[in-house]
Design a protein around this motif. Structure first.
Motif, PDB file in Angstrom:
ATOM      1  N   ILE A  59      -2.689   4.674   2.348  1.00  0.00           N
ATOM      2  CA  ILE A  59      -2.842   4.520   3.797  1.00  0.00           C
ATOM      3  C   ILE A  59      -3.499   5.754   4.394  1.00  0.00           C
ATOM      4  O   ILE A  59      -4.429   5.653   5.194  1.00  0.00           O
ATOM      5  CB  ILE A  59      -1.467   4.285   4.465  1.00  0.00           C
ATOM      6  CG1 ILE A  59      -0.937   2.925   4.044  1.00  0.00           C
ATOM      7  CG2 ILE A  59      -1.576   4.371   5.990  1.00  0.00           C
ATOM      8  CD1 ILE A  59       0.476   2.657   4.487  1.00  0.00           C
ATOM      9  N   GLY A  60      -3.034   6.934   3.956  1.00  0.00           N
ATOM     10  CA  GLY A  60      -3.619   8.178   4.445  1.00  0.00           C
ATOM     11  C   GLY A  60      -5.108   8.235   4.146  1.00  0.00           C
ATOM     12  O   GLY A  60      -5.918   8.523   5.026  1.00  0.00           O
ATOM     13  N   MET A  62       0.841  -1.208   0.000  1.00  0.00           N
ATOM     14  CA  MET A  62       0.000   0.000   0.000  1.00  0.00           C
ATOM     15  C   MET A  62       0.871   1.251   0.000  1.00  0.00           C
ATOM     16  O   MET A  62       1.819   1.333   0.758  1.00  0.00           O
ATOM     17  CB  MET A  62      -0.878   0.006   1.244  1.00  0.00           C
ATOM     18  CG  MET A  62      -2.334  -0.238   0.924  1.00  0.00           C
ATOM     19  SD  MET A  62      -3.416   0.202   2.294  1.00  0.00           S
ATOM     20  CE  MET A  62      -2.841  -0.826   3.617  1.00  0.00           C
ATOM     21  N   SER A  63       0.533   2.204  -0.794  1.00  0.00           N
ATOM     22  CA  SER A  63       1.317   3.439  -0.837  1.00  0.00           C
ATOM     23  C   SER A  63       0.899   4.334   0.326  1.00  0.00           C
ATOM     24  O   SER A  63      -0.200   4.186   0.860  1.00  0.00           O
ATOM     25  CB  SER A  63       1.081   4.159  -2.158  1.00  0.00           C
ATOM     26  OG  SER A  63      -0.133   4.866  -2.089  1.00  0.00           O
ATOM     27  N   PRO A  64       1.789   5.233   0.732  1.00  0.00           N
ATOM     28  CA  PRO A  64       1.454   6.143   1.833  1.00  0.00           C
ATOM     29  C   PRO A  64       0.149   6.900   1.590  1.00  0.00           C
ATOM     30  O   PRO A  64      -0.636   7.111   2.517  1.00  0.00           O
ATOM     31  CB  PRO A  64       2.633   7.103   1.853  1.00  0.00           C
ATOM     32  CG  PRO A  64       3.750   6.361   1.242  1.00  0.00           C
ATOM     33  CD  PRO A  64       3.153   5.441   0.241  1.00  0.00           C
ATOM     34  N   ALA A  82      -4.560  13.090  18.259  1.00  0.00           N
ATOM     35  CA  ALA A  82      -4.336  13.591  16.910  1.00  0.00           C
ATOM     36  C   ALA A  82      -2.853  13.599  16.578  1.00  0.00           C
ATOM     37  O   ALA A  82      -2.468  13.417  15.419  1.00  0.00           O
ATOM     38  CB  ALA A  82      -4.903  14.995  16.779  1.00  0.00           C
ATOM     39  N   SER A  83      -2.008  13.786  17.599  1.00  0.00           N
ATOM     40  CA  SER A  83      -0.574  13.781  17.301  1.00  0.00           C
ATOM     41  C   SER A  83      -0.101  12.357  17.005  1.00  0.00           C
ATOM     42  O   SER A  83       0.815  12.149  16.217  1.00  0.00           O
ATOM     43  CB  SER A  83       0.211  14.469  18.413  1.00  0.00           C
ATOM     44  OG  SER A  83       0.982  13.570  19.136  1.00  0.00           O
ATOM     45  N   ILE A  84      -0.750  11.369  17.617  1.00  0.00           N
ATOM     46  CA  ILE A  84      -0.445   9.972  17.253  1.00  0.00           C
ATOM     47  C   ILE A  84      -0.765   9.774  15.775  1.00  0.00           C
ATOM     48  O   ILE A  84       0.020   9.207  15.007  1.00  0.00           O
ATOM     49  CB  ILE A  84      -1.282   8.988  18.096  1.00  0.00           C
ATOM     50  CG1 ILE A  84      -0.972   9.161  19.576  1.00  0.00           C
ATOM     51  CG2 ILE A  84      -1.033   7.542  17.652  1.00  0.00           C
ATOM     52  CD1 ILE A  84      -1.864   8.359  20.492  1.00  0.00           C
ATOM     53  N   TYR A  85      -1.910  10.288  15.387  1.00  0.00           N
ATOM     54  CA  TYR A  85      -2.365  10.142  14.001  1.00  0.00           C
ATOM     55  C   TYR A  85      -1.433  10.849  13.018  1.00  0.00           C
ATOM     56  O   TYR A  85      -1.029  10.273  12.001  1.00  0.00           O
ATOM     57  CB  TYR A  85      -3.798  10.661  13.933  1.00  0.00           C
ATOM     58  CG  TYR A  85      -4.282  11.105  12.587  1.00  0.00           C
ATOM     59  CD1 TYR A  85      -4.596  10.168  11.603  1.00  0.00           C
ATOM     60  CD2 TYR A  85      -4.458  12.458  12.306  1.00  0.00           C
ATOM     61  CE1 TYR A  85      -5.067  10.592  10.373  1.00  0.00           C
ATOM     62  CE2 TYR A  85      -4.916  12.877  11.089  1.00  0.00           C
ATOM     63  CZ  TYR A  85      -5.216  11.943  10.122  1.00  0.00           C
ATOM     64  OH  TYR A  85      -5.672  12.370   8.905  1.00  0.00           O
ATOM     65  N   SER A  86      -1.023  12.097  13.362  1.00  0.00           N
ATOM     66  CA  SER A  86      -0.196  12.811  12.395  1.00  0.00           C
ATOM     67  C   SER A  86       1.201  12.189  12.321  1.00  0.00           C
ATOM     68  O   SER A  86       1.835  12.171  11.271  1.00  0.00           O
ATOM     69  CB  SER A  86      -0.144  14.304  12.718  1.00  0.00           C
ATOM     70  OG  SER A  86       0.864  14.588  13.632  1.00  0.00           O
ATOM     71  N   LEU A 116       5.256   8.681   9.623  1.00  0.00           N
ATOM     72  CA  LEU A 116       5.971   7.416   9.536  1.00  0.00           C
ATOM     73  C   LEU A 116       5.659   6.707   8.217  1.00  0.00           C
ATOM     74  O   LEU A 116       6.522   6.082   7.604  1.00  0.00           O
ATOM     75  CB  LEU A 116       5.552   6.543  10.725  1.00  0.00           C
ATOM     76  CG  LEU A 116       6.563   5.551  11.267  1.00  0.00           C
ATOM     77  CD1 LEU A 116       7.853   6.241  11.656  1.00  0.00           C
ATOM     78  CD2 LEU A 116       5.982   4.836  12.477  1.00  0.00           C
ATOM     79  N   ALA A 117       4.424   6.840   7.787  1.00  0.00           N
ATOM     80  CA  ALA A 117       4.037   6.225   6.513  1.00  0.00           C
ATOM     81  C   ALA A 117       4.705   6.940   5.338  1.00  0.00           C
ATOM     82  O   ALA A 117       4.756   6.424   4.238  1.00  0.00           O
ATOM     83  CB  ALA A 117       2.525   6.263   6.356  1.00  0.00           C
ATOM     84  N   GLY A 118       5.203   8.153   5.601  1.00  0.00           N
ATOM     85  CA  GLY A 118       5.855   8.891   4.531  1.00  0.00           C
ATOM     86  C   GLY A 118       4.877   9.709   3.711  1.00  0.00           C
ATOM     87  O   GLY A 118       5.198  10.166   2.612  1.00  0.00           O
ATOM     88  N   LEU A 119       3.693   9.924   4.243  1.00  0.00           N
ATOM     89  CA  LEU A 119       2.689  10.671   3.489  1.00  0.00           C
ATOM     90  C   LEU A 119       3.118  12.094   3.152  1.00  0.00           C
ATOM     91  O   LEU A 119       2.976  12.520   2.003  1.00  0.00           O
ATOM     92  CB  LEU A 119       1.355  10.687   4.245  1.00  0.00           C
ATOM     93  CG  LEU A 119       0.263  11.449   3.513  1.00  0.00           C
ATOM     94  CD1 LEU A 119      -0.520  10.523   2.587  1.00  0.00           C
ATOM     95  CD2 LEU A 119      -0.673  12.145   4.460  1.00  0.00           C
ATOM     96  N   PRO A 120       3.695  12.841   4.129  1.00  0.00           N
ATOM     97  CA  PRO A 120       4.109  14.210   3.780  1.00  0.00           C
ATOM     98  C   PRO A 120       5.098  14.216   2.615  1.00  0.00           C
ATOM     99  O   PRO A 120       4.983  15.043   1.702  1.00  0.00           O
ATOM    100  CB  PRO A 120       4.773  14.720   5.058  1.00  0.00           C
ATOM    101  CG  PRO A 120       4.206  13.896   6.148  1.00  0.00           C
ATOM    102  CD  PRO A 120       3.930  12.555   5.553  1.00  0.00           C
TER     103      PRO A 120
END
Ligand code: NA
Ligand code: NA
Lengths: 435, 333, 172
Positions: A6-7, A1-3, A295-299, A304-308
Motif C-alpha cells: 500500500i505504501g 495487500m500488505s502495508p 501530508a499529515s493525512i498521508y502519513s 493506519l495501514a501499519g507501514l511503520p
C-alpha cells in the motif's frame, strides 16, 4: 495487500498525480483517502481520518513560527538589509578572483540568519549581485549560479521554514533543529567559497571577471550602519532561542517587530508595502500549512495501514546497513527533487523513513539536517528548481536563459551533495551545538 | 482459534513509561489469559508517537475508530471529560499513585459520570492510570516557606497553575515538560512545578538544585479506553480479559511510578540537588489559600446532572480508608 | 444564460475570498502584536498573558483557513506544473482534459472536507465544548470548526467555477 505494498503503490500514485500537475496537497489527500477506503472497505473511516488530521494540523502552536519568520524575512528584504550586507561583504572580497561571488555567498549566509526562505534570498541577490558581477565581466552562468547556489543557505541556516516542517513531522523541538542547522549552514557557505576559489584556479573562464579597479575602502561608520541592523536582529532571534529566553514562536514575533521598527526607521516601508507583506505572509502560510495538513493525512494513512510497524519488523529481520539505507534515501530525495518542492519532499519521505531510522537509535535531529539539505538540492535541479525559477524571474534579462541558470547552479548542487555526504558521515557536525 | 485485530493508539512515543508498559505488561498479560483457553488470539497493531494521532488526538481517534484501544491523556480534555479532574482539584491529599489510581478507578466504576463522558465520545472506559506521584517545587534558590513564592514566577502546566492563585503576587507561567529547564535557567521563572521523575529525566538539578517538598499530590492523567463499536463486537472472553488486565495495568503502572519517584529523588540528590521539606503549618497555609476548586468542580458536575458532590465525598472517603487524609477538607463547603 | 449566472456566482465567491483574505491578513498582524505583548508583559511586569497558547492556536486556524480560498482563487496552491505548461503549448486539447480532471479532483477533496467538518461543527455548536484550562483560559471549539467548514465550502465552489468557466479566476 500488505502495508508495504500500500505504501509503495500510494507513493507511485502520488508522484504520478503530481507529475501531471495536480495540486500537491490535493494529490496527497485524495490518494490517502482512497487508500484507507480500499484497505478497510470503510468510507466513514476515511472521512474520520480527514476530520482528525484537518482539525489537528493547523492548531499546532509551533506553526506560528511560519507566518512570523515569513513576515520577518519579507520585511527585512523591503528594508534592504540583504543588499547592505552584500555591499559590506563585497568590499572585503573584491580583489580576489571570483571575489564578488564569494561576497554573495557570505552575504547570503548572513542574510539567511534573518530570513526563513530561499525564495527571499534568491530574489534579493539576483537583483543586487548579478548586475555587479556582469558589470565586472563575470561569466553570466557563473553569476546566476552563485546566487542560486547560495540562496539555499536561507533554508539551512536558521530560521528556516523547512527545519520547522521537519520538526513537526519527526516530533523534534524547533529550537533544537534551529541550533542544529547553524554549523552545517556555515560549512556549506565555506564549501561554496572554497569551490569558487578552486573554480577560479582551475576553470578561470567559467568564472570570468576582472579584479575591481574602483576599489575603495568602506568607512567604518558606513560598515556599522549597514551591518548593525542585521546583527541586532540575529542577536534577538538566534540569541533569544539559544539562551532559552524565548520560544522560537516568541523569537519570530520579536524579530518581526524589530524588523518592522528597522524598516520604519529607514523609511523603507510604506503603508501599501506593509499591507503587501502581510498578504504575502498569509498566502505563504496558508499554502505551506495546507500542504502540511495534507501530508499529515498521508502519513496517518501510512500509520493506519501499519507501514511503520512492518518496516520496523522488516528492518530487524534483514541486515540492511545504515549505509545502504542512506544511499537509497539520498537517491530518492535527488529524484523527487527534480520535480517537487522542498517542503513536499520532506513531508513525503520522512514518514516513510522515520520508522527505519528511529529503531537504529540514530539522532532524529541529525536525520532532519540530512533531510533538509538533501531535499534542498532539488531547488537547483531541472526541470523544477524553484531557486532557479525565482532568479530567472527576478532578473528579467533575455540574455540569460533558464538553461544558463540551471547550468550555472550545477557545480553548486554538486558541492551541496559533497557537503551532504560529509554531514551523513559525521553526525557530530549537526549535533555539536546541542550538547 | 479466532484472531482479533486490535489497533492500539497513543500520541506519545513508545519510550514513555505508560506506553512501554502497555507493550511489555498489558499486551502479554492479555495474550497469556487468552492462551489459557485458546479460543481467541489477538493481532496487535501498536501505533504510537503520532503515527496515527497526536497526544491530544487519542480521544477523538478512538471515538472515530482510527484506533480500537487508546491511552487517553485526560488532562487535555477538561471540557469533554470534566470529572477526570477529580484528583487535580483535590491537592494536598495523597502522594501515593497507587491509592489515587485505585480510588479514581473505583469512582469511575461506581458512579456513572466518567463512563458517561466516555460513552459520549463513543468509547468504553477500562481503567485509570496514574504516572506521577506528586508535583513538587523546583527552584534556582533555596526556599523554605510559601512566603518565598510571593511575587515570583512559577512555571506549571494545566490545573496546577490554579494552586498558585492564593499566593500573593505569584504568577503562574505556562510551560511544558520540555521547556521547564530553559525557563528556570534563563530566569524566565523562579520555580517550576513538576514531579521528581520528570525532574530527573530533564536534569533539573543542573538549574534548579533546590526542591521544596510540598507534596501537592498525585494526579490521574491516563485512561485506557476502547472504541464502543469495536467493543460491541468483542466476545465476552476477550472483554473480560481486557477489563481484568486493565486493572492490573493500573496497579502495575502506579507501583512503577512510585518506585521511579523514589529513585528519582535519589538521582536528583546525587546530581547536587537539595531537598527541603515544607513544614506542616506552611502546607496548611498554602492549601487554605487555594480557591475552593473542589466545590467548583463538584457543582459543575451537579449542574450537568451527575452526582458531583457525592463523587467527591466518596473519593475522599476511599483515600481516607486507605490512610490518606488531606491537609484541607475538600468536602467542606 | 448559464454563463452569466456562473459569472455572477463567481463574482460573489471571489469577493468573499478577498474579504476573508483581508481578515486573515489582519490576524497575521494580530499574532505579531499578541505574542510581543506576552513577551513584554511577562518579562517586564511579571504578568504573562495566560491565554497566549490558545490564542496563537486559534490565530493559526484563522490565518490558514481564511486565506486558503484566496490562495485557491489566484491558483497558488503548491503544484508542479511544468508538464502541464508544456502540454498547453503542444496539445492544448489534452491539457484542457487534464485541467478539468484536476479541478474536479480538487473540488471532490474539498467537498469531502466539508462532509467531514459539518457534523463536527454541529456537535461543537451544541455541546459548547472548549479547549484550554478551565479557570486559566478557555476558548470554544465551534468557531474553529465553522471557519474550516466555510473555507472548504468556498474552495469547493471556487474549483467548480474553474470547471464551469475555464480560466475564470485565473488558473495562473
Ligand atoms: Na534562514
Ligand atoms: Na529540482
Amino acid at each position: 495487500m500488505s502495508p508495504i505494498e500500500i505504501g509503495a503503490i500510494s507513493v507511485v500514485a502520488i508522484v504520478l498525480l503530481i507529475y501531471i500537475g495536480v495540486y500537491i496537497p490535493i494529490a496527497l489527500a485524495a490518494v490517502s483517502f482512497v487508500s484507507i477506503w480500499l484497505m478497510r472497505d470503510n468510507f466513514d473511516l476515511s472521512v474520520n481520518l480527514l476530520k482528525v488530521a484537518i482539525g489537528d494540523s493547523a492548531m499546532e502552536y509551533a506553526f506560528a513560527t511560519i507566518p512570523l519568520f515569513t513576515f520577518m524575512g519579507l520585511i527585512v528584504s523591503k528594508a534592504r538589509l540583504g543588499s547592505d550586507i552584500y555591499e559590506v561583504m563585497s568590499t572585503g572580497f573584491r580583489r580576489v578572483k571570483g571575489g564578488i561571488g564569494m561576497a554573495t555567498v557570505g552575504a547570503n549566509a548572513v542574510f539567511a540568519a534573518v530570513t526563513g526562505s530561499s525564495i527571499a534570498s534568491a530574489s534579493v541577490f539576483a537583483k543586487v549581485s548579478v548586475p555587479q558581477m556582469l558589470k565586472n565581466g563575470y561569466n553570466p552562468r557563473f553569476a546566476v549560479g552563485v546566487v542560486a547556489g547560495s540562496s539555499v543557505l536561507g533554508m539551512i541556516i536558521p530560521p528556516s521554514a523547512m527545519l520547522i516542517i521537519y520538526s513537526f513531522v519527526a516530533e523534534q523541538s524547533v529550537g533544537d533543529m534551529f541550533l542544529a542547522g547553524v554549523v552545517p549552514g556555515i560549512m556549506l557557505a565555506i564549501a561554496y567559497i572554497g569551490a569558487i576559489w578552486g573554480m577560479g584556479k582551475l576553470f578561470p573562464k567559467f568564472v570570468g571577471g576582472r579584479p575591481a579597479s574602483d576599489y575603495e575602502r568602506m568607512p567604518w561608520k558606513e560598515i556599522a550602519s549597514k551591518t548593525l541592523p542585521t546583527l541586532s536582529l540575529i542577536t534577538i532571534v538566534l540569541g533569544g532561542i539559544y539562551t532559552g529566553w524565548m520560544t522560537p514562536v516568541e523569537a519570530g514575533a520579536a524579530g518581526s517587530l524589530a524588523g518592522l521598527v528597522i524598516a520604519v526607521l529607514r523609511r523603507s516601508m510604506t503603508l501599501k508595502g506593509f499591507w503587501e507583506v502581510l498578504i504575502e505572509t498569509g498566502h505563504i502560510t496558508a499554502t505551506i500549512l495546507f500542504l502540511i495538513t495534507a501530508a499529515s493525512i498521508y502519513s496517518r494513512m501510512l500509520g493506519l495501514a501499519g507501514l511503520p510497524n512492518q518496516l520496523g519488523e522488516y528492518m530487524t529481520n534483514s541486515d540492511f546497513a545504515l549505509f545502504q539505507i542512506m544511499v537509497f534515501y539520498v537517491l530518492l530525495m535527488l529524484f523527487l527533487g527534480t520535480l517537487l518542492d522542498t517542503a513536499s519532499i520532506i513531508l513525503i519521505v520522512v514518514p516513510l523513513f522515520l520508522p527505519l531510522i528511529e529503531p537504529m537509535g540514530l539522532s532524529l535531529v541529525w536525520f532532519g539536517i540530512v533531510t533538509v539539505v538533501g531535499a534542498e538540492i532539488g531547488l537547483l535541479t531541472p526541470p523544477l528548481g524553484i531557486s532557479c525559477f525565482v532568479i530567472k524571474a527576478s532578473l528579467n534579462d533575455d540574455r540569460i536563459t533558464l538553461k544558463d541558470v540551471f547550468l550555472g547552479a550545477l557545480p553548486f548542487a554538486a558541492v551541496m551533495l559533497v557537503v551532504l555526504i560529509i554531514l551523513i558521515a559525521y553526525p557530530q557536525l549537526s549535533l555539536v551545538l546541542l550538547n | 482459534t479466532d484472531t482479533i485485530k486490535a489497533v492500539v493508539i497513543d500520541g506519545y512515543p513508545s519510550r514513555a513509561l505508560w506506553v512501554k508498559e502497555f507493550t511489555n505488561f498489558f499486551i502479554p498479560a492479555v495474550d497469556a489469559r487468552l492462551a489459557k483457553t485458546g479460543n481467541y488470539k489477538m493481532d496487535w497493531q501498536e501505533s504510537y508517537g503520532g503515527s496515527i494521532v497526536k497526544p491530544k488526538g487519542v480521544l477523538e481517534g478512538v471515538k472515530l475508530g482510527l484506533g480500537d484501544i487508546g491511552i487517553v491523556t485526560t488532562i487535555f480534555h477538561s471540557s469533554k471529560l470534566p470529572s477526570q479532574a477529580i484528583a487535580a482539584v483535590t491537592p494536598f491529599v495523597s502522594s501515593d499513585a497507587r491509592a489515587v489510581s485505585k480510588a479514581v478507578d473505583e469512582i469511575a466504576k461506581e458512579f456513572p459520570a466518567m463512563q458517561n463522558e466516555f460513552k459520549k465520545q463513543n468509547q468504553v472506559y477500562l481503567a485509570t492510570g496514574v504516572v506521577l506521584d506528586t508535583y513538587q517545587i523546583f527552584s534556582k534558590k533555596e526556599i523554605t516557606s510559601v512566603k518565598d513564592l510571593e511575587g515570583s514566577k512559577v512555571a506549571g502546566a494545566g490545573m496546577n497553575l490554579r494552586y498558585l492563585e492564593g499566593i500573593k503576587d505569584a504568577a503562574g507561567v505556562r510551560g511544558g515538560l520540555t521547556n521547564f529547564y530553559n525557563m528556570v535557567q534563563t530566569g524566565l521563572v523562579d520555580h517550576a512545578m513538576l514531579w521528581p521523575e520528570a525532574a530527573a529525566t530533564f536534569k533539573m538539578a543542573e538549574v534548579a538544585p533546590f526542591m521544596l517538598d510540598v507534596s501537592l499530590g498525585a494526579v490521574n492523567s491516563k485512561t485506557v479506553t476502547v472504541n464502543a463499536d469495536y467493543w460491541k463486537k468483542l466476545p465476552d472472553e476477550v472483554k473480560t480479559a481486557l477489563q481484568t488486565v486493565a486493572v492490573d495495568y493500573r496497579d502495575h503502572l502506579a507501583g512503577l511510578a512510585m518506585d521511579r519517584a523514589a529513585e528519582s529523588i535519589k538521582a536528583y540528590e546525587a546530581a547536587g540537588g537539595k531537598v527541603t521539606k515544607l513544614s506542616d503549618e506552611e502546607r496548611k497555609a498554602w492549601v487554605d489559600s487555594i480557591p475552593d476548586i473542589a466545590t467548583e468542580w463538584a457543582e459543575n458536575l451537579n449542574k450537568r446532572g451527575e452526582d458531583g458532590t457525592k463523587m467527591l465525598n466518596a473519593y475522599l472517603g476511599k483515600l481516607k480508608d486507605a490512610g490518606h487524609v488531606g491537609v484541607r477538607d475538600w468536602t467542606a463547603k | 444564460m448559464f454563463q452569466s449566472t456562473f459569472h455572477g456566482i463567481s463574482k460573489i465567491a471571489n469577493s468573499i475570498s478577498k474579504l476573508a483574505n483581508v481578515i486573515g491578513t489582519l490576524v497575521v498582524l494580530g499574532l505579531v502584536i499578541i505574542i510581543n505583548y506576552d513577551v513584554f508583559a511577562r518579562g517586564l511586569f511579571n504578568s504573562p498573558f495566560r491565554g497566549a497558547v490558545e490564542v496563537v492556536q486559534f490565530s493559526m486556524v484563522l490565518i490558514v483557513f481564511l486565506q486558503l480560498p484566496d490562495v485557491v482563487r489566484v491558483g497558488r496552491l503548491t503544484r508542479s506544473d511544468g508538464m502541464l505548461l508544456l502540454l498547453e503549448h503542444k496539445v492544448p486539447k489534452v491539457a484542457r482534459v487534464i485541467h478539468f480532471f484536476i479541478n474536479l479532483l480538487s473540488a471532490a477533496v474539498m467537498s469531502l472536507i466539508v462532509l467531514a467538518m459539518f457534523p463536527e461543527f454541529i456537535e461543537m455548536w451544541e455541546s459548547k465544548d472548549y479547549f484550554g484550562i478551565p479557570g486559566v483560559f478557555t476558548a470554544p471549539w465551534w468557531p474553529i470548526k465553522l471557519i474550516i467548514l466555510g473555507s472548504a465550502a468556498l474552495c469547493t465552489v471556487l474549483f467548480i467555477l474553474k470547471i464551469l468557466i475555464p480560466k475564470a479566476g485565473g488558473s495562473k
